[in-house]
Design a protein around this motif. Structure first.
Motif, short mmCIF file in Angstrom:
data_model
loop_
_atom_site.label_atom_id
_atom_site.label_comp_id
_atom_site.label_asym_id
_atom_site.label_seq_id
_atom_site.Cartn_x
_atom_site.Cartn_y
_atom_site.Cartn_z
N ALA A 1 0.80 -1.29 0.12
CA ALA A 1 0.05 -0.02 0.13
C ALA A 1 0.96 1.16 -0.08
O ALA A 1 0.59 2.27 -0.88
CB ALA A 1 -0.89 0.14 1.28
N ASN B 1 1.22 4.11 -2.97
CA ASN B 1 0.83 5.52 -2.63
C ASN B 1 2.08 6.25 -3.31
O ASN B 1 1.89 7.39 -4.00
CB ASN B 1 0.84 5.73 -1.25
N THR C 1 -8.94 9.79 4.03
CA THR C 1 -8.57 8.24 3.43
C THR C 1 -6.96 8.27 2.95
O THR C 1 -6.56 7.50 3.05
CB THR C 1 -9.25 7.88 2.31
N GLY D 1 -4.27 7.23 0.54
CA GLY D 1 -4.29 5.88 0.01
C GLY D 1 -4.90 4.78 0.81
O GLY D 1 -4.43 3.50 0.49
N GLY D 2 -5.56 5.13 1.85
CA GLY D 2 -6.20 3.83 2.65
C GLY D 2 -5.12 3.24 3.45
O GLY D 2 -5.52 2.29 4.12
N TYR D 3 -4.05 3.74 3.89
CA TYR D 3 -3.20 3.08 4.90
C TYR D 3 -3.63 2.85 6.14
O TYR D 3 -3.77 1.65 6.70
CB TYR D 3 -1.76 3.79 4.67
N THR E 1 -6.68 3.23 6.69
CA THR E 1 -7.98 2.54 6.57
C THR E 1 -7.74 1.00 6.97
O THR E 1 -8.63 0.29 7.55
CB THR E 1 -8.49 2.81 5.25
N SER F 1 -15.06 5.40 4.56
CA SER F 1 -13.81 6.30 4.73
C SER F 1 -14.08 7.46 3.52
O SER F 1 -14.73 6.99 2.77
CB SER F 1 -12.52 5.88 4.45
N GLU G 1 -13.14 10.69 1.57
CA GLU G 1 -12.10 11.39 0.80
C GLU G 1 -12.56 12.40 -0.21
O GLU G 1 -13.38 11.91 -0.92
CB GLU G 1 -11.03 10.19 0.31
N HIS H 1 -6.69 9.79 -4.95
CA HIS H 1 -6.53 9.23 -3.74
C HIS H 1 -7.65 8.28 -3.30
O HIS H 1 -7.24 6.81 -3.06
CB HIS H 1 -6.54 10.52 -2.33
N ALA I 1 -6.66 4.27 -2.82
CA ALA I 1 -6.86 3.45 -1.75
C ALA I 1 -7.83 2.20 -1.98
O ALA I 1 -7.64 1.17 -1.36
CB ALA I 1 -7.90 4.66 -0.70
N ASN J 1 -5.74 -0.49 -2.99
CA ASN J 1 -4.86 -0.92 -1.97
C ASN J 1 -5.95 -1.92 -0.87
O ASN J 1 -5.51 -2.85 -0.29
CB ASN J 1 -4.56 0.19 -0.92
#
Ligand code: SAM
Length: 222
Positions: free
Chosen positions: A27, A31, A66, A68-70, A72, A87, A89, A94, A98, A101
């Motif tokens: 992830a 990103n 959010t 890139g959802g890391y 998350t 989430s 965003e 992005h 996400a 990922n």
């Protein structure tokens, strides 16, 4: 202490306490490849959020911001099979990174990303009767923090946990005359929290790979 020492201590404990995780590493790589800014939580902060959510027994998580959802993925992994995470965003690019990922993490069925300004998507959630949420993580545009806190309260129940990231801002938060809209947003948040009898809250300062900052932690009172 220097930033290098903070990073070394983060690396020491993360190396001991967190086994390698190819999904989370992928992830971060995705990103970076998509040129998203490197402003997500650090690995130990992701684990910290996950532990808080697990300790709360969270089944419905709301995240504002959010990237890139890391974070998350860390949070969604705190959920049981019947848990859900939404989430919010504003940036479609992005959100797309996400989604990929999150798919790679096998969490697509549990995670929904809503694209739009969070003040609008929060109002949508309330209008649809979505929630309440038992864990809320606020990590988006800092000037809007007071609005996000108000929405978080509205979408929570007694016992819900609210966490807000980046409330120390390298110490700039103590400057009452700051013209920085991010600092002003954090100070307005702190004042709103202080005036709110429905929560008990504190702030923990943090140092590490992401510099000097801090989390506000609040519990909605029973
Ligand atoms: N929580 C993420 C993590 O730790 O991996 C990092 C989130 S990053 C600090 C903030 C995100 O909030 C960015 O992706 C940004 O595009 C998004 N954002 C900024 N303004 C927003 C708004 N008005 N509504 C929703 N999202 C917004």
């Amino acid at each position: 202490m220097t930033d290098q020492q903070w990073q070394a201590v983060d690396d020491y404990f993360t190396g001991l306490l967190d086994t390698a995780d190819p999904v989370l590493d992928a992830a971060l790589a995705a990103n970076a490849a998509a040129e998203l800014p490197d402003i997500g939580v650090a690995p130990n902060q992701g684990r910290f959020l996950q532990l808080l959510a697990r300790m709360r027994g969270a089944r419905n998580i709301l995240e504002v911001g959010t990237l890139g959802g890391y974070s998350t993925i860390w949070l969604a992994r705190a959920l049981g099979a019947d848990g859900r995470l939404i989430s919010l965003e504003v940036d479609p690019k992005h959100a797309e990174v996400a989604r990929q990922n999150i798919a790679r993490a096998g969490l697509t069925d549990q995670v929904q990303i809503r694209v739009g300004r969070a003040v609008d998507t929060l109002a949508e959630l309330a209008g649809e009767g979505v929630g309440p949420f038992d864990f809320i993580f606020i990590d988006a545009d800092k000037p809007s923090n007071p609005d996000y806190f108000a929405w978080a309260l509205r979408l929570s129940v007694p016992g819900s946990v609210i966490v807000v990231d980046n409330v120390v801002r390298n110490g700039a938060v103590v400057d009452a005359d700051s013209a920085d809209p991010k600092v002003r947003g954090v100070r307005a948040l702190a004042e709103a929290v202080a005036a709110e009898p429905r929560v008990r809250a504190t702030v923990l300062q943090t140092v590490g790979g992401k510099g000097y900052d801090g989390f506000l932690l609040a519990e909605v009172r029973h």
